[in-house]
Design an enzyme around this catalytic site. Structure first.
Site, PDB file in Angstrom:
ATOM      1  N   ASN A 150      -5.391   1.290  -5.965  1.00  0.00           N
ATOM      2  CA  ASN A 150      -3.935   1.414  -5.835  1.00  0.00           C
ATOM      3  C   ASN A 150      -3.284   0.232  -6.544  1.00  0.00           C
ATOM      4  O   ASN A 150      -3.967  -0.613  -7.115  1.00  0.00           O
ATOM      5  CB  ASN A 150      -3.534   1.497  -4.359  1.00  0.00           C
ATOM      6  CG  ASN A 150      -3.930   0.251  -3.583  1.00  0.00           C
ATOM      7  OD1 ASN A 150      -3.425  -0.837  -3.830  1.00  0.00           O
ATOM      8  ND2 ASN A 150      -4.876   0.395  -2.651  1.00  0.00           N
ATOM      9  N   PHE A 155       1.305  -4.314   7.880  1.00  0.00           N
ATOM     10  CA  PHE A 155       2.352  -3.878   6.960  1.00  0.00           C
ATOM     11  C   PHE A 155       2.462  -2.364   7.042  1.00  0.00           C
ATOM     12  O   PHE A 155       1.549  -1.688   7.517  1.00  0.00           O
ATOM     13  CB  PHE A 155       2.018  -4.296   5.516  1.00  0.00           C
ATOM     14  CG  PHE A 155       2.562  -5.649   5.147  1.00  0.00           C
ATOM     15  CD1 PHE A 155       2.029  -6.791   5.713  1.00  0.00           C
ATOM     16  CD2 PHE A 155       3.599  -5.785   4.230  1.00  0.00           C
ATOM     17  CE1 PHE A 155       2.521  -8.047   5.381  1.00  0.00           C
ATOM     18  CE2 PHE A 155       4.102  -7.032   3.888  1.00  0.00           C
ATOM     19  CZ  PHE A 155       3.557  -8.163   4.466  1.00  0.00           C
ATOM     20  N   LYS A 201       3.189   2.932  13.631  1.00  0.00           N
ATOM     21  CA  LYS A 201       1.990   2.136  13.296  1.00  0.00           C
ATOM     22  C   LYS A 201       1.833   0.974  14.285  1.00  0.00           C
ATOM     23  O   LYS A 201       0.723   0.624  14.675  1.00  0.00           O
ATOM     24  CB  LYS A 201       2.064   1.611  11.861  1.00  0.00           C
ATOM     25  CG  LYS A 201       1.702   2.707  10.867  1.00  0.00           C
ATOM     26  CD  LYS A 201       1.799   2.301   9.421  1.00  0.00           C
ATOM     27  CE  LYS A 201       1.458   3.526   8.569  1.00  0.00           C
ATOM     28  NZ  LYS A 201       1.751   3.449   7.185  1.00  0.00           N
TER      29      LYS A 201
HETATM   30  O1  PMT Z   1       0.006  -6.766  -3.360  1.00  0.00           O
HETATM   31  P1  PMT Z   1       1.415  -6.606  -3.890  1.00  0.00           P
HETATM   32  O2  PMT Z   1       1.445  -6.057  -5.300  1.00  0.00           O
HETATM   33  O3  PMT Z   1       2.213  -7.872  -3.711  1.00  0.00           O
HETATM   34  O4  PMT Z   1       2.139  -5.476  -3.006  1.00  0.00           O
HETATM   35  C1  PMT Z   1       2.424  -5.712  -1.658  1.00  0.00           C
HETATM   36  C2  PMT Z   1       2.156  -4.474  -0.782  1.00  0.00           C
HETATM   37  C3  PMT Z   1       3.119  -3.357  -1.155  1.00  0.00           C
HETATM   38  C4  PMT Z   1       0.704  -4.000  -0.970  1.00  0.00           C
HETATM   39  C5  PMT Z   1       2.357  -4.945   0.707  1.00  0.00           C
HETATM   40  O5  PMT Z   1       3.683  -5.343   0.863  1.00  0.00           O
HETATM   41  C6  PMT Z   1       2.023  -3.823   1.693  1.00  0.00           C
HETATM   42  O6  PMT Z   1       2.835  -2.974   2.012  1.00  0.00           O
HETATM   43  N1  PMT Z   1       0.753  -3.811   2.210  1.00  0.00           N
HETATM   44  C7  PMT Z   1       0.215  -2.780   3.104  1.00  0.00           C
HETATM   45  C8  PMT Z   1      -0.211  -1.579   2.291  1.00  0.00           C
HETATM   46  C9  PMT Z   1      -0.792  -0.487   3.189  1.00  0.00           C
HETATM   47  O7  PMT Z   1      -1.976  -0.254   3.162  1.00  0.00           O
HETATM   48  O8  PMT Z   1       0.068   0.080   4.010  1.00  0.00           O
HETATM   49  P2  PMT Z   1      -0.282   1.298   5.033  1.00  0.00           P
HETATM   50  O9  PMT Z   1       1.044   1.705   5.584  1.00  0.00           O
HETATM   51  O10 PMT Z   1      -1.090   2.305   4.321  1.00  0.00           O
HETATM   52  O11 PMT Z   1      -1.182   0.621   6.146  1.00  0.00           O
HETATM   53  C10 PMT Z   1      -0.650   0.114   7.372  1.00  0.00           C
HETATM   54  C11 PMT Z   1      -1.394  -1.138   7.785  1.00  0.00           C
HETATM   55  O12 PMT Z   1      -2.753  -0.813   8.124  1.00  0.00           O
HETATM   56  C12 PMT Z   1      -1.488  -2.219   6.715  1.00  0.00           C
HETATM   57  O13 PMT Z   1      -1.368  -3.479   7.341  1.00  0.00           O
HETATM   58  C13 PMT Z   1      -2.887  -2.042   6.134  1.00  0.00           C
HETATM   59  O14 PMT Z   1      -3.405  -3.283   5.650  1.00  0.00           O
HETATM   60  C14 PMT Z   1      -3.669  -1.543   7.347  1.00  0.00           C
HETATM   61  N2  PMT Z   1      -4.791  -0.640   7.022  1.00  0.00           N
HETATM   62  C15 PMT Z   1      -4.546   0.518   6.366  1.00  0.00           C
HETATM   63  C16 PMT Z   1      -5.607   1.393   6.126  1.00  0.00           C
HETATM   64  C17 PMT Z   1      -6.903   1.038   6.547  1.00  0.00           C
HETATM   65  N3  PMT Z   1      -7.933   1.829   6.308  1.00  0.00           N
HETATM   66  N4  PMT Z   1      -7.104  -0.128   7.182  1.00  0.00           N
HETATM   67  C18 PMT Z   1      -6.067  -0.971   7.431  1.00  0.00           C
HETATM   68  O15 PMT Z   1      -6.255  -2.026   8.043  1.00  0.00           O
END
Ligand code: PMT
Length: 397
Positions: free
Chosen positions: A204, A316, A330
């Protein structure tokens, strides 16, 4: 008493720096002021002298410094150097190490935390030259205070107004913060790569910038920081970086270190799925299509939430469209203490760029809604929010 050196350059917003100097003095700062010649056309040195109660420095040729080398004396022993407002011209000179007046000569001698508050016309701010100069200064450790959006003196509307006095004062005060001393924090950064074969992967757009900014802000405030990262950005000083590639690797590293942490911030973009099959050799091209079966990856944040003891968990939410409802969901599902929501479909925020606009939810609902800020500033503000949580002082049980 901490000492601030305030650099004032020639912008219409120079009058706001008088208020900044006055507020900081009331907060216990000793304030010394150095002005460019152009700045004196907007506000007289006498005004700053009255507020700071010290003579104001403008002319590098003037006699009267302690050692006769005024720019070295000014930089010596200070606790913070703030340049506000910083014009495009001064930003360019600072970025390229030019030393053609007292302010820029002094800047080269500064070893204290440096804060820069740009103020200019939106087109000038947006120009690739100014942006490149700002990135250069940021990479060298300057903290940028993001300009505000609004109507400019020239009538143009956009980003470029000097930040509010409160934000400038807060940025200076933040350089003194050591509220994370003794805390162990783990931050994840970057997008995971899920291999299809030795040369291809599913990935990604995460660059790691957001996670690095959060990790750096924590280290600056005294925390012991571990950064678990897929990004290959330069390793920040004083931070242990554990490189990983896949979600499974990130999962294993984080879970193994979880018990000793006080705070975990999951800024990484973790792939929810990985290819079911990983070829040992490069898969040959054929004339047929290629159907890839995906299987779920572990949800790291969810598992951390399940095993939570004393840790503060910050996740996040990367969403397209209104991210708040998804963030609330979340927070509850993953048993997090805070979720930082960003709408990654809006240009200038989210993936890859240097800036982000975030809203933060806690169990009580929305706790912060910040304008577009540099990722560094988001990191700083996020730690202030975390340090104010009631469970922050508790520590390991
Ligand atoms: O890295 P940059 O280019 O600076 O961009 C920043 C960003 C957009 C990546 C950052 O601001 C951000 O949003 N990060 C979280 C991205 C994400 O995976 O979001 P999500 O909504 O899909 O996941 C929710 C949370 O669960 C996140 O904290 C993620 O780290 C966590 N997660 C998700 C999936 C997974 N299998 N395990 C996780 O722990």
């Amino acid at each position: 008493m901490p000492t601030l050196l305030l650099g004032v350059t020639g912008g219409i917003a120079a009058f706001k720096s008088v208020e900044v100097a006055s507020r900081l003095r009331k907060l216990g700062w000793e304030v010394h002021v150095v002005m460019t010649e152009a700045a004196t056309r907007f506000v007289t040195p006498l005004t700053f002298q009255g507020v700071s109660r010290h003579p104001v420095h403008v002319d590098q040729w003037a006699a009267g410094s302690d050692s006769g080398i005024e720019h070295i004396d000014l930089a010596r022993g200070i606790d913070c150097f703030l340049v506000a407002p910083a014009t495009a011209h001064t930003i360019a000179r600072l970025a390229h190490g030019l030393a053609d007046d007292l302010l820029t000569m002094t800047a080269l001698g500064v070893r204290a935390p440096m804060v820069l508050a740009p103020a200019m016309n939106p087109k000038m701010l947006d120009h690739p030259a100014t942006q490149a100069n700002l990135r250069l200064l940021e990479a060298r450790g300057w903290t940028l205070v993001t300009p505000a959006v609004g109507e400019m003196a020239c009538g143009d509307v956009g980003s470029g107004r000097l930040a509010e006095v409160e934000d400038l004062v807060a940025a200076v005060e933040a350089t003194r913060l050591r509220d994370l001393v003794g805390k162990r924090v783990l931050v994840s950064a970057g997008g995971t790569r899920e291999p299809l074969d030795p040369v291809r992967y599913l990935g990604n757009r995460s660059s790691g910038r957001m996670g690095y900014a959060i990790a750096e802000a924590a280290a600056a405030r005294g925390a012991t920081v571990t950064l678990v990262s897929t990004a290959r950005l330069p390793a920040p000083a004083g931070i242990e970086v554990v490189p990983v590639e896949t979600a499974q690797e990130m999962h294993d590293v984080i879970l193994a270190r979880y018990d000793g942490q006080d705070v975990v911030v999951m800024a990484a973009a973790v792939a929810d799925y990985r290819p079911a099959e990983r070829y040992g050799a490069k898969r040959k091209k054929t004339t047929e299509g290629w159907t890839v079966e995906l299987v779920p990856n572990p949800d790291i944040l969810y598992e951390l939430g399940q095993r939570k003891q004393h840790q503060i968990l910050v996740g996040f939410a990367a969403e397209t469209g209104d991210p708040l409802e998804a963030a609330k969901g979340k927070l509850a599902r993953k048993n997090a203490d805070l979720i930082v929501a960003n709408d990654v479909s809006v240009p200038g925020q989210g993936f890859e760029v240097e800036t982000n606009r975030v809203q933060i939810v806690g169990p009580q609902g929305l706790v912060a809604d910040w304008p577009l800020l540099s990722k560094r500033e988001v990191g700083q503000r996020l730690w202030s929010l975390i340090a104010a949580l009631p469970q922050f002082g508790a520590g390991p049980v």
